[in-house]
Motif scaffolding. Structure first.
Motif, PDB file in Angstrom:
ATOM      1  N   PHE A   1       3.960 -14.080  -5.208  1.00  0.00           N
ATOM      2  CA  PHE A   1       4.603 -13.594  -3.985  1.00  0.00           C
ATOM      3  C   PHE A   1       4.388 -12.097  -3.819  1.00  0.00           C
ATOM      4  O   PHE A   1       4.132 -11.615  -2.708  1.00  0.00           O
ATOM      5  CB  PHE A   1       6.089 -13.939  -3.982  1.00  0.00           C
ATOM      6  CG  PHE A   1       6.778 -13.576  -2.706  1.00  0.00           C
ATOM      7  CD1 PHE A   1       6.433 -14.190  -1.508  1.00  0.00           C
ATOM      8  CD2 PHE A   1       7.778 -12.616  -2.691  1.00  0.00           C
ATOM      9  CE1 PHE A   1       7.064 -13.850  -0.317  1.00  0.00           C
ATOM     10  CE2 PHE A   1       8.407 -12.275  -1.512  1.00  0.00           C
ATOM     11  CZ  PHE A   1       8.054 -12.897  -0.325  1.00  0.00           C
TER      12      PHE A   1
ATOM     13  N   ALA B   1       9.305  -6.038   2.756  1.00  0.00           N
ATOM     14  CA  ALA B   1       9.901  -6.913   1.743  1.00  0.00           C
ATOM     15  C   ALA B   1       9.344  -6.567   0.374  1.00  0.00           C
ATOM     16  O   ALA B   1       8.304  -5.927   0.252  1.00  0.00           O
ATOM     17  CB  ALA B   1       9.595  -8.376   2.072  1.00  0.00           C
TER      18      ALA B   1
ATOM     19  N   ALA C   1       9.511  -8.000  -4.066  1.00  0.00           N
ATOM     20  CA  ALA C   1       9.914  -8.965  -5.085  1.00  0.00           C
ATOM     21  C   ALA C   1      10.019  -8.182  -6.384  1.00  0.00           C
ATOM     22  O   ALA C   1       9.310  -7.194  -6.582  1.00  0.00           O
ATOM     23  CB  ALA C   1       8.888 -10.085  -5.209  1.00  0.00           C
TER      24      ALA C   1
ATOM     25  N   TRP D   1       9.617 -14.525   4.699  1.00  0.00           N
ATOM     26  CA  TRP D   1       9.894 -15.662   3.812  1.00  0.00           C
ATOM     27  C   TRP D   1       9.322 -16.916   4.395  1.00  0.00           C
ATOM     28  O   TRP D   1       8.937 -17.828   3.799  1.00  0.00           O
ATOM     29  CB  TRP D   1      11.382 -15.841   3.557  1.00  0.00           C
ATOM     30  CG  TRP D   1      11.987 -14.639   2.941  1.00  0.00           C
ATOM     31  CD1 TRP D   1      12.991 -13.887   3.464  1.00  0.00           C
ATOM     32  CD2 TRP D   1      11.644 -13.993   1.696  1.00  0.00           C
ATOM     33  NE1 TRP D   1      13.290 -12.841   2.617  1.00  0.00           N
ATOM     34  CE2 TRP D   1      12.486 -12.878   1.539  1.00  0.00           C
ATOM     35  CE3 TRP D   1      10.712 -14.267   0.726  1.00  0.00           C
ATOM     36  CZ2 TRP D   1      12.416 -12.045   0.437  1.00  0.00           C
ATOM     37  CZ3 TRP D   1      10.640 -13.415  -0.370  1.00  0.00           C
ATOM     38  CH2 TRP D   1      11.493 -12.327  -0.510  1.00  0.00           C
TER      39      TRP D   1
END
Length: 86
Positions: free
Chosen positions: A24, A37, A39, A86
């Motif tokens: 990801f 975003a 992770a 997402w």
């Protein structure tokens, strides 16, 4: 029933979960989404099949518009961006 069991077992295999997180992260980088975003970084040297050690990320729930408003001027745009990523 077997498929459900296999799926649950995969979710608790932290080697696989670490690989998913890194996949990801690469996706976000390849798509140019790292400003929208993120992770957590996985610390492999401190992880195993039963322990997953990751970078701690601080944030607020996407459902808490008041908290999001303290960080950005348009919380609705942040929510839409998060859903699109997402």
């Amino acid at each position: 029933m077997q498929d459900i069991r296999e799926s649950v077992l995969e979710e608790v295999d932290f080697y696989k979960e670490a690989a998913n997180i890194e996949s990801f992260r690469r996706y976000l980088e390849a798509m140019g989404l790292t400003r929208q975003a993120t992770a957590p970084k996985v610390y492999h040297q401190c992880s195993s099949k039963r322990v997953l050690t990751m970078e701690r990320l601080y944030g607020v729930p996407l459902t808490d518009l008041n908290s999001i408003s303290s960080f950005v001027s348009n919380p609705e745009t942040s929510l839409i961006t998060a859903l699109n990523v997402w």
